[in-house]
Design a protein around this motif. Structure first.
Motif, PDB file in Angstrom:
ATOM      1  N   THR A 178      49.806  11.763  46.469  1.00  0.00           N
ATOM      2  CA  THR A 178      51.062  11.022  46.383  1.00  0.00           C
ATOM      3  C   THR A 178      52.042  11.811  45.533  1.00  0.00           C
ATOM      4  O   THR A 178      51.742  12.135  44.374  1.00  0.00           O
ATOM      5  CB  THR A 178      50.826   9.625  45.778  1.00  0.00           C
ATOM      6  OG1 THR A 178      49.930   8.910  46.634  1.00  0.00           O
ATOM      7  CG2 THR A 178      52.138   8.854  45.652  1.00  0.00           C
ATOM      8  N   ASN A 204      51.597  10.959  50.686  1.00  0.00           N
ATOM      9  CA  ASN A 204      52.502   9.832  50.414  1.00  0.00           C
ATOM     10  C   ASN A 204      53.690  10.351  49.616  1.00  0.00           C
ATOM     11  O   ASN A 204      53.516  11.172  48.713  1.00  0.00           O
ATOM     12  CB  ASN A 204      51.807   8.764  49.565  1.00  0.00           C
ATOM     13  CG  ASN A 204      50.686   8.073  50.308  1.00  0.00           C
ATOM     14  OD1 ASN A 204      50.714   7.971  51.528  1.00  0.00           O
ATOM     15  ND2 ASN A 204      49.700   7.586  49.567  1.00  0.00           N
ATOM     16  N   VAL A 206      56.902   8.995  47.281  1.00  0.00           N
ATOM     17  CA  VAL A 206      57.532   7.857  46.597  1.00  0.00           C
ATOM     18  C   VAL A 206      58.754   8.383  45.854  1.00  0.00           C
ATOM     19  O   VAL A 206      58.620   9.240  44.961  1.00  0.00           O
ATOM     20  CB  VAL A 206      56.555   7.208  45.584  1.00  0.00           C
ATOM     21  CG1 VAL A 206      57.199   5.970  44.975  1.00  0.00           C
ATOM     22  CG2 VAL A 206      55.229   6.867  46.235  1.00  0.00           C
ATOM     23  N   LYS A 229      53.554   9.251  54.673  1.00  0.00           N
ATOM     24  CA  LYS A 229      54.158   7.918  54.558  1.00  0.00           C
ATOM     25  C   LYS A 229      55.151   7.926  53.408  1.00  0.00           C
ATOM     26  O   LYS A 229      54.865   8.518  52.353  1.00  0.00           O
ATOM     27  CB  LYS A 229      53.083   6.875  54.237  1.00  0.00           C
ATOM     28  CG  LYS A 229      52.255   6.442  55.412  1.00  0.00           C
ATOM     29  CD  LYS A 229      51.440   5.212  54.992  1.00  0.00           C
ATOM     30  CE  LYS A 229      50.187   5.097  55.835  1.00  0.00           C
ATOM     31  NZ  LYS A 229      49.146   4.315  55.210  1.00  0.00           N
ATOM     32  N   PHE A 231      57.338   5.674  50.599  1.00  0.00           N
ATOM     33  CA  PHE A 231      57.325   4.397  49.879  1.00  0.00           C
ATOM     34  C   PHE A 231      58.503   4.363  48.911  1.00  0.00           C
ATOM     35  O   PHE A 231      58.899   5.398  48.369  1.00  0.00           O
ATOM     36  CB  PHE A 231      56.039   4.249  49.042  1.00  0.00           C
ATOM     37  CG  PHE A 231      54.765   4.245  49.849  1.00  0.00           C
ATOM     38  CD1 PHE A 231      54.197   3.046  50.252  1.00  0.00           C
ATOM     39  CD2 PHE A 231      54.131   5.433  50.181  1.00  0.00           C
ATOM     40  CE1 PHE A 231      53.008   3.043  50.980  1.00  0.00           C
ATOM     41  CE2 PHE A 231      52.949   5.441  50.911  1.00  0.00           C
ATOM     42  CZ  PHE A 231      52.389   4.240  51.315  1.00  0.00           C
ATOM     43  N   SER A 233      58.283   2.141  46.271  1.00  0.00           N
ATOM     44  CA  SER A 233      57.677   1.855  44.960  1.00  0.00           C
ATOM     45  C   SER A 233      56.270   2.434  44.921  1.00  0.00           C
ATOM     46  O   SER A 233      55.603   2.584  45.954  1.00  0.00           O
ATOM     47  CB  SER A 233      57.628   0.343  44.721  1.00  0.00           C
ATOM     48  OG  SER A 233      56.499  -0.196  45.359  1.00  0.00           O
ATOM     49  N   GLU A 235      53.579   1.152  43.423  1.00  0.00           N
ATOM     50  CA  GLU A 235      52.477   0.184  43.391  1.00  0.00           C
ATOM     51  C   GLU A 235      51.654   0.198  44.678  1.00  0.00           C
ATOM     52  O   GLU A 235      50.435   0.128  44.653  1.00  0.00           O
ATOM     53  CB  GLU A 235      53.000  -1.236  43.131  1.00  0.00           C
ATOM     54  CG  GLU A 235      53.320  -1.542  41.665  1.00  0.00           C
ATOM     55  CD  GLU A 235      54.540  -0.781  41.143  1.00  0.00           C
ATOM     56  OE1 GLU A 235      55.347  -0.318  41.986  1.00  0.00           O
ATOM     57  OE2 GLU A 235      54.681  -0.630  39.923  1.00  0.00           O
ATOM     58  N   GLU A 236      52.359   0.302  45.804  1.00  0.00           N
ATOM     59  CA  GLU A 236      51.673   0.249  47.099  1.00  0.00           C
ATOM     60  C   GLU A 236      50.797   1.489  47.343  1.00  0.00           C
ATOM     61  O   GLU A 236      49.717   1.395  47.918  1.00  0.00           O
ATOM     62  CB  GLU A 236      52.753   0.206  48.189  1.00  0.00           C
ATOM     63  CG  GLU A 236      52.537  -0.850  49.240  1.00  0.00           C
ATOM     64  CD  GLU A 236      53.616  -0.735  50.298  1.00  0.00           C
ATOM     65  OE1 GLU A 236      53.261  -0.701  51.483  1.00  0.00           O
ATOM     66  OE2 GLU A 236      54.807  -0.656  49.927  1.00  0.00           O
ATOM     67  N   ALA A 237      51.272   2.636  46.895  1.00  0.00           N
ATOM     68  CA  ALA A 237      50.567   3.892  47.192  1.00  0.00           C
ATOM     69  C   ALA A 237      49.487   4.225  46.168  1.00  0.00           C
ATOM     70  O   ALA A 237      48.525   4.948  46.476  1.00  0.00           O
ATOM     71  CB  ALA A 237      51.582   5.039  47.261  1.00  0.00           C
ATOM     72  N   GLU A 240      45.213   3.977  46.453  1.00  0.00           N
ATOM     73  CA  GLU A 240      44.452   4.893  47.347  1.00  0.00           C
ATOM     74  C   GLU A 240      44.637   6.364  46.953  1.00  0.00           C
ATOM     75  O   GLU A 240      44.106   7.264  47.612  1.00  0.00           O
ATOM     76  CB  GLU A 240      44.899   4.697  48.806  1.00  0.00           C
ATOM     77  CG  GLU A 240      46.339   5.082  49.067  1.00  0.00           C
ATOM     78  CD  GLU A 240      46.664   5.333  50.551  1.00  0.00           C
ATOM     79  OE1 GLU A 240      45.774   5.172  51.399  1.00  0.00           O
ATOM     80  OE2 GLU A 240      47.809   5.717  50.820  1.00  0.00           O
TER      81      GLU A 240
END
Ligand code: CP
Length: 327
Positions: A178, A204, A206, A229, A231, A233, A235-237, A240
């Motif tokens: 991420t 990911n 962000v 992906k 994002f 925020s 928190e969602e990523a 994982e």
């Protein structure tokens, strides 16, 4: 730079059949997965040598010109340390205003000058593409130490080496990485996303809306079939995530200071936020940081960003030895 057969000026005593002998390092796009295995293997050996003997004479008699048109602490000093750990010497130009650049000398002329005295040149410059311009002018290897918002290939190599060393050799495949913060101007994440696309990873991103990963980079990564992906925020990523790569929002890259004010401090990694993350993961940052990682997190074993700087020394030792035909 020209091939060996075209250049009568390359120095003697090297293994001219070594795969990276005499080559420029301008972009991560030059590296295949086999090349990366090779770099990480040499860097791992360099680590062992530094731990056992500190300094040794692999590049004795060689000279590095370290030319920085932009500020640097890590890249500049780690290249100097790398050359000196290998027994070589350094011409260091960190303040170009005290060089003939301030009299209007062009980049190609400055490079042509330095290669009269040095065997390899490291360049940091504010303009994208400057390292390629320097390499075209040079007979000797040029290493890109960051060209504007373009690439920072040696940073990406040390970042990937950090993941190898921290999470286990061969473990880049299967990881979720991420990237957080300034993905638009951050040359380190541009290089790292391209490099990681050689592995079977999930990426990911962000960031605030105005600092998203450029489409050009995302398209290149998508061509390799890598899942990406976006994002708004963290928190969602975060749950994982195996590697959280944090970047600074770079005030110096914004044309409108009001835009910087809107997004500075958008994300702060601290012990509270990191409760939602795995225990077996790492947090990385190319540094310098400002406020995006709280100092309260520094003692967490997952905080890998100080160790990451040390891995940079070993990777830069490997790259210098490779382009000078000694690895
Ligand atoms: N990571 C990095 O490029 O740091 P410096 O700007 O201090 O060289």
């Amino acid at each position: 730079m020209p091939t060996q057969s075209q250049s009568p000026h390359l120095p003697f005593g090297e293994n001219k059949n070594a795969p990276w002998y005499g080559k420029d390092i301008l972009s991560v796009k030059q590296f295949s997965r086999d090349d990366l295995d090779y770099v990480f293997g040499v860097a791992h050996e360099m680590r062992g040598m530094v731990e056992r003997v500190g300094t040794f004479d692999l590049l004795k008699g060689k000279i590095l010109a370290n030319l920085f048109y932009e500020p640097s602490t890590r890249t500049s000093s780690s290249f100097i340390a790398a050359m000196e750990r290998l027994g070589g010497s350094v011409i260091s130009i960190n303040e170009v205003k005290y060089s003939s650049v301030s009299k209007g000398e062009s980049l190609p002329d400055t490079i042509r000058t330095l290669e009269c005295y040095a065997d390899v040149m490291v360049l940091r410059h504010p303009e994208t593409g400057s390292a390629a311009i320097a390499a075209k002018a040079a007979r000797k290897p040029v290493i890109n130490a960051g060209d504007g918002v373009g690439e920072h290939p040696t940073q990406a190599l040390l970042d990937a080496f950090t993941i190898f060393e921290e999470l286990g050799v061969g473990r880049i495949d299967g990881l979720t990485i991420t990237m957080l913060g300034d993905l638009k101007y951050g040359r380190t994440v541009h290089s790292l996303a391209r490099l990681l696309s050689m592995y079977d990873v999930k990426l990911n991103y962000v960031s605030p809306d105005i600092l998203k990963m450029p489409k050009e980079v995302m398209d290149e990564v998508a061509e390799k079939g890598i899942s990406q992906k976006e994002f708004g925020s963290l928190e969602e990523a975060l749950p994982e995530t195996d590697v959280l790569y944090v970047t600074r929002v770079q005030k110096e890259r914004f044309e409108d200071p009001a835009d910087y004010e809107k997004v500075k401090g958008a994300y702060v990694i601290d012990p509270q936020i990191m409760k939602a993350a795995k225990q077996e993961m790492i947090v990385m940052h190319p540094l310098p940081r400002v406020t995006e990682i709280s100092m309260d997190f520094d003692d967490d074993p997952r905080a890998a960003y100080f160790r990451q700087m040390e891995y940079g020394l070993y990777v830069r030792m490997a790259l210098l030895a490779m382009v000078l035909g000694k690895a």
